[in-house]
Design an enzyme around this catalytic site. Structure first.
Site, short mmCIF file in Angstrom:
data_model
loop_
_atom_site.label_atom_id
_atom_site.label_comp_id
_atom_site.label_asym_id
_atom_site.label_seq_id
_atom_site.Cartn_x
_atom_site.Cartn_y
_atom_site.Cartn_z
N GLU A 88 1.04 -0.85 -0.16
CA GLU A 88 0.02 0.21 0.11
C GLU A 88 1.14 1.34 -0.38
O GLU A 88 0.42 2.40 -0.23
CB GLU A 88 -0.67 0.30 1.39
CG GLU A 88 -2.29 0.66 1.37
CD GLU A 88 -3.14 0.02 2.26
OE1 GLU A 88 -4.35 -0.36 1.84
OE2 GLU A 88 -3.24 1.21 3.62
N HIS A 99 7.18 -27.24 -0.50
CA HIS A 99 6.69 -28.89 -1.05
C HIS A 99 5.29 -27.99 -2.15
O HIS A 99 4.85 -28.54 -2.52
CB HIS A 99 6.02 -29.39 -0.16
CG HIS A 99 7.09 -29.39 0.64
ND1 HIS A 99 7.44 -31.01 0.65
CD2 HIS A 99 7.70 -28.89 2.11
CE1 HIS A 99 8.42 -31.41 0.88
NE2 HIS A 99 8.56 -29.99 2.08
N LYS A 130 -14.46 1.18 -3.47
CA LYS A 130 -15.21 1.28 -2.09
C LYS A 130 -16.16 1.70 -3.46
O LYS A 130 -17.35 1.36 -2.80
CB LYS A 130 -14.69 1.77 -1.09
CG LYS A 130 -13.45 1.86 -0.52
CD LYS A 130 -13.73 2.00 0.35
CE LYS A 130 -12.28 1.95 1.34
NZ LYS A 130 -11.40 2.66 2.52
O1 PA5 Z 1 -3.58 1.70 5.83
C1 PA5 Z 1 -4.56 1.86 5.51
O2 PA5 Z 1 -4.66 2.80 5.69
C2 PA5 Z 1 -5.77 1.46 5.86
O3 PA5 Z 1 -5.70 -0.31 4.73
C3 PA5 Z 1 -7.08 1.51 6.79
O4 PA5 Z 1 -6.10 1.27 8.15
C4 PA5 Z 1 -8.21 0.00 6.25
O5 PA5 Z 1 -8.75 0.39 4.72
C5 PA5 Z 1 -8.92 0.49 7.57
O6 PA5 Z 1 -9.74 1.69 7.35
P1 PA5 Z 1 -9.97 2.90 8.47
O7 PA5 Z 1 -9.20 2.61 9.70
O8 PA5 Z 1 -10.69 4.17 8.36
O9 PA5 Z 1 -11.78 1.46 9.00
#
Ligand code: PA5
Length: 445
Positions: free
Chosen positions: A287, A308, A422
Protein backbone atom coordinates in the site's frame (compact mmCIF):
# COMPACT_ATOMS: atom_id res chain seq x y z
CA UNK A 1 24.26 -4.13 23.34
CA UNK A 2 23.83 -7.02 20.93
CA UNK A 3 22.15 -5.87 17.77
CA UNK A 4 18.54 -6.95 17.58
CA UNK A 5 18.34 -6.91 13.82
CA UNK A 6 21.13 -7.68 11.40
CA UNK A 7 20.81 -7.55 7.65
CA UNK A 8 22.87 -9.67 5.34
CA UNK A 9 22.97 -9.03 1.63
CA UNK A 10 25.84 -11.49 1.21
CA UNK A 11 23.76 -14.01 -0.76
CA UNK A 12 22.74 -11.18 -3.12
CA UNK A 13 26.23 -9.87 -3.91
CA UNK A 14 26.57 -11.97 -7.06
CA UNK A 15 23.56 -10.02 -8.41
CA UNK A 16 24.56 -6.56 -7.14
CA UNK A 17 28.30 -5.81 -7.13
CA UNK A 18 29.50 -3.88 -4.09
CA UNK A 19 30.14 -0.67 -6.06
CA UNK A 20 26.59 -0.69 -7.32
CA UNK A 21 25.16 -1.42 -3.87
CA UNK A 22 27.04 1.63 -2.55
CA UNK A 23 25.15 3.87 -4.98
CA UNK A 24 21.84 2.58 -3.62
CA UNK A 25 23.13 2.98 -0.09
CA UNK A 26 23.73 6.67 -0.78
CA UNK A 27 20.23 7.00 -2.21
CA UNK A 28 18.84 5.34 0.91
CA UNK A 29 20.77 7.72 3.17
CA UNK A 30 19.38 10.68 1.23
CA UNK A 31 15.87 9.23 1.55
CA UNK A 32 16.41 8.82 5.30
CA UNK A 33 17.40 12.50 5.47
CA UNK A 34 14.26 13.49 3.61
CA UNK A 35 12.12 11.39 5.95
CA UNK A 36 13.76 12.92 9.01
CA UNK A 37 13.42 16.44 7.62
CA UNK A 38 9.64 16.07 7.32
CA UNK A 39 9.79 17.75 3.92
CA UNK A 40 9.11 14.73 1.72
CA UNK A 41 5.82 13.68 0.11
CA UNK A 42 3.06 12.73 2.53
CA UNK A 43 4.79 14.40 5.45
CA UNK A 44 1.44 15.03 7.20
CA UNK A 45 1.53 11.33 8.02
CA UNK A 46 4.84 11.00 9.83
CA UNK A 47 3.39 10.69 13.33
CA UNK A 48 4.42 7.01 13.44
CA UNK A 49 8.12 7.92 13.41
CA UNK A 50 8.24 8.76 17.11
CA UNK A 51 5.35 6.71 18.47
CA UNK A 52 7.62 4.43 20.53
CA UNK A 53 9.37 7.34 22.28
CA UNK A 54 6.10 9.25 22.55
CA UNK A 55 3.86 6.60 24.15
CA UNK A 56 2.66 7.87 27.51
CA UNK A 57 2.31 5.80 30.63
CA UNK A 58 -1.22 7.15 30.89
CA UNK A 59 -2.09 5.47 27.57
CA UNK A 60 -0.59 2.10 28.48
CA UNK A 61 -2.33 2.24 31.88
CA UNK A 62 -5.73 3.01 30.28
CA UNK A 63 -5.20 0.08 27.93
CA UNK A 64 -4.27 -2.23 30.79
CA UNK A 65 -7.34 -1.08 32.78
CA UNK A 66 -9.63 -2.42 30.04
CA UNK A 67 -7.82 -5.78 30.22
CA UNK A 68 -8.13 -5.91 34.02
CA UNK A 69 -11.80 -5.01 33.85
CA UNK A 70 -12.60 -7.68 31.26
CA UNK A 71 -10.45 -10.35 32.91
CA UNK A 72 -13.23 -10.88 35.50
CA UNK A 73 -16.05 -12.08 33.30
CA UNK A 74 -15.35 -11.72 29.58
CA UNK A 75 -14.68 -14.94 27.68
CA UNK A 76 -14.58 -13.62 24.13
CA UNK A 77 -13.31 -10.31 22.76
CA UNK A 78 -14.34 -9.61 19.19
CA UNK A 79 -11.80 -7.24 17.65
CA UNK A 80 -13.31 -5.54 14.62
CA UNK A 81 -11.18 -3.84 11.96
CA UNK A 82 -9.62 -4.26 8.52
CA UNK A 83 -6.30 -3.46 6.82
CA UNK A 84 -4.15 -1.30 9.03
CA UNK A 85 -6.84 -1.46 11.70
CA UNK A 86 -6.43 -5.24 11.92
CA UNK A 87 -3.17 -6.67 10.63
CA UNK A 88 -0.69 -5.27 13.17
CA UNK A 89 -2.57 -6.70 16.14
CA UNK A 90 -3.21 -9.98 14.34
CA UNK A 91 0.48 -10.29 13.41
CA UNK A 92 1.76 -9.68 16.93
CA UNK A 93 -0.83 -11.86 18.65
CA UNK A 94 -0.17 -14.79 16.29
CA UNK A 95 3.62 -14.42 16.57
CA UNK A 96 3.64 -14.39 20.37
CA UNK A 97 0.83 -16.77 21.28
CA UNK A 98 0.86 -20.53 21.74
CA UNK A 99 0.37 -22.23 18.36
CA UNK A 100 -2.68 -24.06 19.70
CA UNK A 101 -3.98 -21.28 21.87
CA UNK A 102 -7.65 -21.85 21.08
CA UNK A 103 -7.37 -25.48 22.23
CA UNK A 104 -5.31 -24.78 25.36
CA UNK A 105 -6.86 -23.86 28.74
CA UNK A 106 -7.80 -20.16 28.70
CA UNK A 107 -5.87 -17.76 30.93
CA UNK A 108 -8.03 -14.81 29.89
CA UNK A 109 -10.53 -13.84 27.25
CA UNK A 110 -10.10 -15.35 23.77
CA UNK A 111 -9.53 -12.88 20.98
CA UNK A 112 -11.25 -13.32 17.62
CA UNK A 113 -11.24 -10.92 14.69
CA UNK A 114 -14.12 -9.74 12.54
CA UNK A 115 -14.74 -6.96 10.05
CA UNK A 116 -11.79 -8.04 7.90
CA UNK A 117 -14.11 -9.71 5.38
CA UNK A 118 -17.75 -9.57 4.27
CA UNK A 119 -18.44 -13.29 4.48
CA UNK A 120 -21.99 -14.12 5.55
CA UNK A 121 -20.87 -17.56 6.77
CA UNK A 122 -18.05 -16.10 8.86
CA UNK A 123 -20.35 -13.62 10.56
CA UNK A 124 -23.14 -16.14 11.10
CA UNK A 125 -20.61 -18.48 12.70
CA UNK A 126 -19.36 -15.60 14.86
CA UNK A 127 -22.97 -15.22 16.07
CA UNK A 128 -22.99 -18.94 16.97
CA UNK A 129 -19.89 -18.35 19.07
CA UNK A 130 -21.17 -15.17 20.71
CA UNK A 131 -24.33 -17.03 21.84
CA UNK A 132 -22.27 -19.35 24.04
CA UNK A 133 -19.69 -16.88 25.39
CA UNK A 134 -19.65 -13.74 27.50
CA UNK A 135 -18.75 -11.14 24.86
CA UNK A 136 -16.96 -7.80 24.68
CA UNK A 137 -15.89 -5.90 21.59
CA UNK A 138 -13.14 -3.56 20.42
CA UNK A 139 -14.17 -1.80 17.23
CA UNK A 140 -11.34 -0.09 15.33
CA UNK A 141 -11.71 2.24 12.37
CA UNK A 142 -9.80 5.44 11.78
CA UNK A 143 -12.28 6.81 9.25
CA UNK A 144 -15.15 5.30 11.20
CA UNK A 145 -16.94 4.63 7.94
CA UNK A 146 -15.29 1.53 6.44
CA UNK A 147 -17.98 -0.89 5.26
CA UNK A 148 -16.52 -4.24 6.35
CA UNK A 149 -16.02 -3.33 10.04
CA UNK A 150 -19.27 -1.31 10.06
CA UNK A 151 -21.27 -4.40 9.05
CA UNK A 152 -19.55 -6.57 11.66
CA UNK A 153 -20.00 -3.93 14.36
CA UNK A 154 -23.68 -3.57 13.62
CA UNK A 155 -24.11 -7.30 14.28
CA UNK A 156 -21.85 -7.48 17.35
CA UNK A 157 -23.29 -4.31 18.90
CA UNK A 158 -26.83 -5.64 18.37
CA UNK A 159 -25.87 -8.87 20.12
CA UNK A 160 -24.29 -7.05 23.07
CA UNK A 161 -27.19 -4.62 23.45
CA UNK A 162 -29.82 -7.34 23.33
CA UNK A 163 -27.90 -9.69 25.60
CA UNK A 164 -26.63 -7.29 28.27
CA UNK A 165 -28.51 -3.99 27.83
CA UNK A 166 -27.41 -0.40 27.18
CA UNK A 167 -25.64 0.26 30.48
CA UNK A 168 -23.56 -2.90 30.37
CA UNK A 169 -22.76 -2.25 26.69
CA UNK A 170 -20.83 0.82 27.88
CA UNK A 171 -18.48 -1.55 29.69
CA UNK A 172 -18.33 -4.15 26.95
CA UNK A 173 -17.75 -1.99 23.89
CA UNK A 174 -14.60 0.06 23.28
CA UNK A 175 -14.06 2.12 20.15
CA UNK A 176 -10.69 3.10 18.66
CA UNK A 177 -11.21 5.85 16.12
CA UNK A 178 -10.61 9.42 15.04
CA UNK A 179 -10.66 12.22 17.60
CA UNK A 180 -13.72 13.95 16.11
CA UNK A 181 -14.73 12.64 12.69
CA UNK A 182 -16.69 9.66 11.39
CA UNK A 183 -19.74 7.60 12.25
CA UNK A 184 -17.88 5.50 14.82
CA UNK A 185 -16.82 8.56 16.81
CA UNK A 186 -20.44 9.77 16.84
CA UNK A 187 -21.75 6.36 17.89
CA UNK A 188 -19.17 5.99 20.65
CA UNK A 189 -19.86 9.45 22.05
CA UNK A 190 -23.64 9.11 21.80
CA UNK A 191 -23.70 5.67 23.41
CA UNK A 192 -21.13 6.43 26.10
CA UNK A 193 -18.64 3.77 24.98
CA UNK A 194 -15.06 4.06 26.17
CA UNK A 195 -12.81 5.15 23.33
CA UNK A 196 -9.21 5.68 22.24
CA UNK A 197 -7.97 8.14 19.65
CA UNK A 198 -5.97 7.30 16.53
CA UNK A 199 -3.66 10.27 15.91
CA UNK A 200 -4.47 12.25 12.74
CA UNK A 201 -0.92 11.99 11.49
CA UNK A 202 -0.65 8.17 11.62
CA UNK A 203 -1.97 6.13 8.67
CA UNK A 204 -3.57 2.73 9.19
CA UNK A 205 -0.65 0.54 8.15
CA UNK A 206 1.72 2.49 10.42
CA UNK A 207 -0.62 2.35 13.44
CA UNK A 208 0.44 -0.79 15.28
CA UNK A 209 2.03 1.26 18.09
CA UNK A 210 -1.16 3.28 18.65
CA UNK A 211 -4.20 1.86 20.51
CA UNK A 212 -5.17 0.26 17.16
CA UNK A 213 -2.54 -2.39 17.79
CA UNK A 214 -1.73 -1.95 21.46
CA UNK A 215 -5.23 -2.52 22.86
CA UNK A 216 -5.95 -5.91 21.21
CA UNK A 217 -2.34 -7.00 21.80
CA UNK A 218 -2.62 -6.19 25.53
CA UNK A 219 -5.99 -7.97 25.72
CA UNK A 220 -4.25 -11.08 24.38
CA UNK A 221 -2.00 -10.98 27.46
CA UNK A 222 1.10 -9.64 25.70
CA UNK A 223 3.36 -7.14 27.46
CA UNK A 224 2.91 -3.97 25.40
CA UNK A 225 5.58 -2.12 27.35
CA UNK A 226 8.15 -4.67 26.22
CA UNK A 227 6.87 -4.42 22.64
CA UNK A 228 7.23 -0.64 22.74
CA UNK A 229 10.69 -0.95 24.34
CA UNK A 230 11.83 -3.04 21.34
CA UNK A 231 10.37 -0.49 18.96
CA UNK A 232 12.04 2.34 20.85
CA UNK A 233 15.40 0.61 20.56
CA UNK A 234 14.81 0.43 16.80
CA UNK A 235 13.58 4.04 16.63
CA UNK A 236 17.01 5.06 17.91
CA UNK A 237 19.02 2.63 15.77
CA UNK A 238 17.23 3.59 12.55
CA UNK A 239 17.59 7.31 13.20
CA UNK A 240 21.35 6.95 12.67
CA UNK A 241 22.48 8.44 9.37
CA UNK A 242 25.07 5.75 8.77
CA UNK A 243 25.65 2.79 6.49
CA UNK A 244 25.14 0.48 9.49
CA UNK A 245 21.52 1.56 9.82
CA UNK A 246 19.63 -1.69 9.05
CA UNK A 247 16.62 0.15 7.60
CA UNK A 248 18.96 1.95 5.18
CA UNK A 249 20.59 -1.34 4.24
CA UNK A 250 17.32 -3.17 3.61
CA UNK A 251 15.85 -0.27 1.60
CA UNK A 252 19.06 -0.03 -0.46
CA UNK A 253 19.22 -3.76 -1.21
CA UNK A 254 15.59 -4.13 -2.25
CA UNK A 255 15.71 -1.10 -4.55
CA UNK A 256 18.99 -2.28 -6.06
CA UNK A 257 17.38 -5.64 -6.82
CA UNK A 258 14.26 -3.96 -8.21
CA UNK A 259 16.44 -2.01 -10.61
CA UNK A 260 17.72 -5.38 -11.92
CA UNK A 261 14.21 -6.55 -12.78
CA UNK A 262 13.55 -8.38 -9.52
CA UNK A 263 10.04 -7.05 -9.28
CA UNK A 264 8.56 -9.46 -6.73
CA UNK A 265 9.83 -9.78 -3.19
CA UNK A 266 8.95 -12.90 -1.23
CA UNK A 267 9.11 -12.46 2.52
CA UNK A 268 10.15 -15.86 3.79
CA UNK A 269 9.63 -17.23 7.27
CA UNK A 270 10.43 -20.60 8.79
CA UNK A 271 7.94 -20.29 11.66
CA UNK A 272 4.18 -20.66 11.20
CA UNK A 273 3.66 -18.03 13.87
CA UNK A 274 5.07 -15.44 11.46
CA UNK A 275 2.43 -15.98 8.77
CA UNK A 276 0.50 -12.86 9.76
CA UNK A 277 3.64 -10.80 10.15
CA UNK A 278 4.02 -11.40 6.43
CA UNK A 279 0.41 -10.32 5.85
CA UNK A 280 1.09 -7.11 7.79
CA UNK A 281 4.34 -6.55 5.87
CA UNK A 282 2.53 -7.11 2.54
CA UNK A 283 0.09 -4.34 3.37
CA UNK A 284 2.84 -2.06 4.64
CA UNK A 285 4.93 -2.27 1.49
CA UNK A 286 2.17 -2.91 -1.06
CA UNK A 287 0.00 0.00 0.00
CA UNK A 288 2.98 2.30 0.47
CA UNK A 289 4.90 1.60 -2.73
CA UNK A 290 2.42 0.33 -5.32
CA UNK A 291 1.82 3.67 -7.01
CA UNK A 292 2.29 5.48 -10.33
CA UNK A 293 2.64 2.05 -11.98
CA UNK A 294 5.74 1.34 -9.91
CA UNK A 295 6.70 -0.73 -6.89
CA UNK A 296 8.00 -4.14 -5.89
CA UNK A 297 5.11 -6.63 -5.55
CA UNK A 298 5.25 -7.91 -1.96
CA UNK A 299 4.36 -11.57 -1.55
CA UNK A 300 5.05 -14.14 1.11
CA UNK A 301 5.79 -17.79 1.67
CA UNK A 302 5.83 -19.93 4.81
CA UNK A 303 8.73 -22.38 4.70
CA UNK A 304 9.34 -25.22 4.87
CA UNK A 305 5.58 -25.74 4.23
CA UNK A 306 5.52 -23.86 0.93
CA UNK A 307 8.75 -25.41 -0.32
CA UNK A 308 6.47 -28.34 -1.09
CA UNK A 309 4.08 -26.19 -3.12
CA UNK A 310 5.82 -23.01 -4.32
CA UNK A 311 9.39 -24.33 -4.13
CA UNK A 312 9.44 -25.49 -7.74
CA UNK A 313 8.45 -22.08 -9.11
CA UNK A 314 10.88 -20.23 -6.90
CA UNK A 315 13.74 -22.54 -7.88
CA UNK A 316 13.02 -22.70 -11.56
CA UNK A 317 10.18 -20.44 -12.75
CA UNK A 318 10.40 -16.94 -14.20
CA UNK A 319 13.35 -15.02 -12.72
CA UNK A 320 11.63 -11.92 -11.42
CA UNK A 321 11.89 -12.83 -7.75
CA UNK A 322 14.05 -12.09 -4.78
CA UNK A 323 13.59 -13.40 -1.26
CA UNK A 324 13.95 -11.71 2.11
CA UNK A 325 14.33 -14.33 4.81
CA UNK A 326 13.38 -13.57 8.40
CA UNK A 327 15.81 -15.73 10.29
CA UNK A 328 15.08 -16.36 13.96
CA UNK A 329 18.38 -17.26 15.66
CA UNK A 330 17.02 -19.32 18.60
CA UNK A 331 13.84 -21.24 19.24
CA UNK A 332 11.95 -20.39 22.42
CA UNK A 333 11.35 -24.04 23.31
CA UNK A 334 13.71 -27.02 23.41
CA UNK A 335 12.88 -30.32 21.73
CA UNK A 336 15.15 -32.96 20.23
CA UNK A 337 14.44 -35.76 17.79
CA UNK A 338 14.21 -39.07 19.66
CA UNK A 339 16.29 -42.10 18.79
CA UNK A 340 14.47 -45.26 17.69
CA UNK A 341 15.93 -48.72 18.14
CA UNK A 342 14.52 -50.08 14.89
CA UNK A 343 15.22 -46.97 12.86
CA UNK A 344 12.57 -48.10 10.33
CA UNK A 345 12.27 -44.53 9.02
CA UNK A 346 16.07 -44.19 8.72
CA UNK A 347 15.95 -41.05 10.82
CA UNK A 348 18.45 -42.04 13.50
CA UNK A 349 21.08 -39.82 11.88
CA UNK A 350 19.03 -36.96 13.29
CA UNK A 351 18.55 -38.47 16.76
CA UNK A 352 19.51 -36.06 19.51
CA UNK A 353 19.48 -33.06 17.19
CA UNK A 354 17.27 -30.11 17.99
CA UNK A 355 14.30 -29.66 15.63
CA UNK A 356 15.44 -26.07 15.16
CA UNK A 357 18.80 -27.30 13.88
CA UNK A 358 16.98 -29.16 11.09
CA UNK A 359 14.93 -26.03 10.38
CA UNK A 360 18.15 -23.98 10.18
CA UNK A 361 19.79 -26.39 7.77
CA UNK A 362 16.65 -26.26 5.62
CA UNK A 363 16.90 -22.46 5.74
CA UNK A 364 20.58 -22.31 4.79
CA UNK A 365 20.28 -25.02 2.15
CA UNK A 366 17.28 -23.30 0.57
CA UNK A 367 19.06 -19.94 0.53
CA UNK A 368 21.97 -21.46 -1.40
CA UNK A 369 19.73 -23.43 -3.77
CA UNK A 370 17.54 -20.44 -4.58
CA UNK A 371 20.52 -18.13 -5.01
CA UNK A 372 22.10 -20.67 -7.36
CA UNK A 373 18.78 -20.77 -9.21
CA UNK A 374 18.86 -17.01 -9.84
CA UNK A 375 16.82 -15.78 -6.85
CA UNK A 376 18.86 -13.33 -4.77
CA UNK A 377 18.39 -13.65 -1.01
CA UNK A 378 18.48 -11.02 1.70
CA UNK A 379 18.52 -12.10 5.32
CA UNK A 380 17.09 -10.31 8.34
CA UNK A 381 18.12 -11.97 11.58
CA UNK A 382 16.42 -11.51 14.93
CA UNK A 383 17.60 -13.27 18.13
CA UNK A 384 14.28 -14.97 18.97
CA UNK A 385 10.54 -14.60 18.70
CA UNK A 386 10.31 -12.38 21.77
CA UNK A 387 8.02 -9.44 22.39
CA UNK A 388 10.99 -7.07 22.38
CA UNK A 389 12.42 -8.40 19.08
CA UNK A 390 9.04 -8.24 17.45
CA UNK A 391 8.55 -4.62 18.49
CA UNK A 392 11.96 -3.87 16.98
CA UNK A 393 11.16 -5.78 13.79
CA UNK A 394 7.85 -4.01 13.21
CA UNK A 395 9.39 -0.58 13.64
CA UNK A 396 12.36 -1.59 11.47
CA UNK A 397 10.03 -2.50 8.59
CA UNK A 398 8.04 0.72 8.95
CA UNK A 399 11.19 2.81 8.80
CA UNK A 400 12.64 0.83 5.89
CA UNK A 401 9.32 1.25 4.07
CA UNK A 402 9.38 5.04 4.43
CA UNK A 403 12.97 5.16 3.15
CA UNK A 404 12.28 2.72 0.33
CA UNK A 405 9.18 4.61 -0.85
CA UNK A 406 11.18 7.83 -1.04
CA UNK A 407 13.95 6.09 -3.04
CA UNK A 408 11.25 4.92 -5.46
CA UNK A 409 9.93 8.47 -5.71
CA UNK A 410 6.35 7.87 -4.58
CA UNK A 411 4.31 9.15 -1.65
CA UNK A 412 4.54 6.15 0.71
CA UNK A 413 1.88 7.52 3.04
CA UNK A 414 -1.28 7.78 0.95
CA UNK A 415 -3.52 5.06 -0.50
CA UNK A 416 -5.74 6.66 -3.14
CA UNK A 417 -5.87 3.38 -5.05
CA UNK A 418 -7.87 1.68 -2.28
CA UNK A 419 -10.86 3.95 -3.00
CA UNK A 420 -11.60 2.60 -6.50
CA UNK A 421 -13.18 -0.69 -5.40
CA UNK A 422 -15.11 1.04 -2.63
CA UNK A 423 -16.82 3.44 -5.06
CA UNK A 424 -17.88 0.55 -7.29
CA UNK A 425 -19.09 -1.51 -4.32
CA UNK A 426 -21.17 1.41 -3.00
CA UNK A 427 -22.64 1.98 -6.48
CA UNK A 428 -23.55 -1.70 -6.87
CA UNK A 429 -25.11 -1.72 -3.40
CA UNK A 430 -27.24 1.35 -4.24
CA UNK A 431 -25.71 3.53 -1.56
CA UNK A 432 -27.49 6.91 -1.65
CA UNK A 433 -25.51 9.29 -3.88
CA UNK A 434 -24.08 6.50 -6.06
CA UNK A 435 -27.25 5.70 -8.12
CA UNK A 436 -26.02 6.89 -11.55
CA UNK A 437 -22.69 5.14 -11.19
CA UNK A 438 -24.58 2.00 -10.17
CA UNK A 439 -26.58 2.03 -13.40
CA UNK A 440 -23.44 2.52 -15.49
CA UNK A 441 -21.62 -0.32 -13.75
CA UNK A 442 -24.52 -2.77 -13.95
CA UNK A 443 -24.56 -2.39 -17.75
CA UNK A 444 -20.92 -3.46 -17.83
CA UNK A 445 -21.47 -6.64 -15.84
O1 PA5 B 1 -3.59 1.54 5.79
C1 PA5 B 1 -4.72 1.99 5.60
O2 PA5 B 1 -4.94 3.19 5.64
C2 PA5 B 1 -5.89 1.08 5.35
O3 PA5 B 1 -5.52 -0.25 5.27
C3 PA5 B 1 -6.90 1.21 6.47
O4 PA5 B 1 -6.29 0.89 7.68
C4 PA5 B 1 -8.11 0.33 6.23
O5 PA5 B 1 -8.70 0.61 5.01
C5 PA5 B 1 -9.13 0.52 7.34
O6 PA5 B 1 -9.51 1.85 7.43
P1 PA5 B 1 -10.24 2.41 8.69
O7 PA5 B 1 -9.37 2.27 9.87
O8 PA5 B 1 -10.53 3.84 8.36
O9 PA5 B 1 -11.51 1.61 8.87
Amino acid sequence: MKEIITISGKPATSFIPTGEYKIWEQKALRALDLLASGKGRGSDFLGWLDLPSGTSEELTERIKDIGNDWQKDIELVVVIGIGGSYLGAKAVIEALSHSFTSLMPAAGPRIVFAGQNISEDYLAELEDLMKIRSVACVVISKSGTTTEPAIAFRLVQKHILSQYGKEEAKRRIVAVTDRSRGALRNMADRSGYRSFIIPDNVGGRFSVFTPVGLLPIALAGIDIEDLIAGALYMENVTAEKTEENPAVQYAAWRNALYSKGKKTELLVNYHPKLHYLTEWWKQLFGESEGKEHKGIFPAGVDFTTDLHSMGQYIQDGERHLFETVISVASANRSLTIPSDQEDADGLNYLAGKHIDQCNKMAELGTCLAHTDGGVPNLRIEIPSLSTYSLGALLYFFEKACGISGYILGVNPFDQEGVEAYKKNMFALLDKPGFEIQGEILRKRL
